[in-house]
Scaffold this active site. Structure first.
Site, PDB file in Angstrom:
ATOM      1  N   LEU A  29       0.908  -1.202  -0.242  1.00 29.07           N
ATOM      2  CA  LEU A  29      -0.007   0.046   0.133  1.00 29.07           C
ATOM      3  C   LEU A  29       0.800   1.360  -0.002  1.00 29.07           C
ATOM      4  CD1 LEU A  29      -2.708  -1.099   2.673  1.00 29.07           C
ATOM      5  CD2 LEU A  29      -2.708  -1.473   0.117  1.00 29.07           C
ATOM      6  N   HIS A  33      -3.218   4.337  -1.910  1.00 31.26           N
ATOM      7  CA  HIS A  33      -4.545   3.304  -1.558  1.00 31.26           C
ATOM      8  C   HIS A  33      -5.168   4.212  -0.381  1.00 31.26           C
ATOM      9  CE1 HIS A  33      -1.634   0.211  -3.343  1.00 31.26           C
ATOM     10  NE2 HIS A  33      -2.776  -0.066  -3.803  1.00 31.26           N
ATOM     11  N   GLY A 143      -9.500   3.253  -7.604  1.00 31.18           N
ATOM     12  CA  GLY A 143      -8.680   4.215  -8.427  1.00 31.18           C
ATOM     13  C   GLY A 143      -8.957   4.695  -9.720  1.00 31.18           C
ATOM     14  N   SER A 181       2.120   4.091  -7.533  1.00 27.58           N
ATOM     15  CA  SER A 181       1.849   2.822  -7.963  1.00 27.58           C
ATOM     16  C   SER A 181       2.804   1.971  -7.298  1.00 27.58           C
ATOM     17  CB  SER A 181       2.112   2.727  -9.397  1.00 27.58           C
ATOM     18  OG  SER A 181       1.960   1.073  -9.835  1.00 27.58           O
TER      19      SER A 181
END
Ligand code: PAF
Length: 269
Positions: A29, A33, A143, A181
């Site tokens: 994460l 996130h 997302g 990412s």
């Protein structure tokens, strides 16, 4: 925060928790996130997060084996966010037998990402449906970073009459524009310095100073191996017709061994 490994325990926990807002993840994460978790919390519902690296959405030779697994750290990040439930099943829990029933997504799943990752969206749609059936959320947050995934999940929820509201979270970016990412962790220092070029190329496309092909040439000139840079209609990801205004520029390119994707919504002038 309850950490649950099997579906029976999950169902027992959700039964007493009222409506659930759900954030599916593959772990490792980052702030992106956590922004989705905060969006889930805004629903006022109890928040459940799943952590599961889904083999079904990885093609042979992709990064399933080396995908970063950072479970302890992930839980330490989720706890202060007020997450009630972490669902972290083993493969044998979610796939106790070979998965013979799958969700076959529509033809748009064979374009853009799907052209370069055959079977990817079948794997995503199938695991998302299994996770939805396990968690039974009222709301699920995805997302916009994975724009095509969001589109396909929305379509699945609509066409299969799933009683789930899909909420879209904006992409979080590093100060230099790189979309956050989990795969950014693969980049060497030199690649990390080059990585925001994908975002800059998409910006140029949205401003009309580069067409998709020009953006791909610019990236290739800087050492990338671009898969696609394209402008699509936001509503259905089809190529836009004349006069179409609500657009999104999407791109994917490989920098060394790392494949990065990004997108920018824009309104044509
Ligand atoms: O976006 C992801 O992290 C994954 O594709 C998802 C939605 C958790 C399904 O495995």
């Amino acid at each position: 925060m309850k950490i649950l490994r099997d579906i029976a325990a999950l169902r027992a926990a959700t039964a007493g928790a009222g409506p659930i807002a759900f954030v599916p993840t593959m772990g490792n994460l980052h702030e992106g996130h956590l922004a989705l978790v905060r969006l889930a919390r805004r629903s006022g519902h109890a928040v459940a997060v799943s952590i599961f690296v889904n083999r079904l959405q990885f093609a042979p030779g992709e990064d399933f084996e080396r995908y970063p697994r950072t479970f302890e750290r992930d839980c330490a990040l989720l706890e202060p966010e007020g997450v009630e439930i972490v669902f972290a099943p083993d493969e044998g829990v979610l796939y106790p037998e070979p998965q013979a029933y799958v969700v076959r997504p529509p033809p748009i799943a064979d374009e853009l990402e799907g052209r370069f990752r055959p079977g990817f969206f079948l794997g995503v749609a199938t695991v998302v449906l299994k996770l939805f059936n396990s968690v039974q959320p009222a709301v699920a947050v995805f997302g916009k970073k994975d724009y095509q995934q969001l589109h396909i999940v929305r379509g699945m929820v609509r066409q299969l009459n799933l009683p789930i509201e899909i909420v879209a979270g904006e992409t979080l970016r590093e100060p230099d524009g790189l979309a956050m990412s989990s795969r950014n962790a693969y980049l060497s220092a030199e690649e990390r310095a080059e990585a925001p070029h994908l975002h800059r190329a998409l910006l140029e496309v949205t401003r009309g100073s580069l067409a998709g092909e020009g953006a791909m040439r610019a990236l290739a000139g800087a050492g990338w191996k671009p898969d696609y840079v394209e402008v699509r209609r936001r509503s259905d990801l089809a190529p836009p017709g004349p006069g179409e205004r609500e657009l999104v520029a999407l791109g994917a390119a490989r920098l060394g061994a790392t494949r990065l994707i990004d997108n920018l919504e824009f309104d044509a002038p």
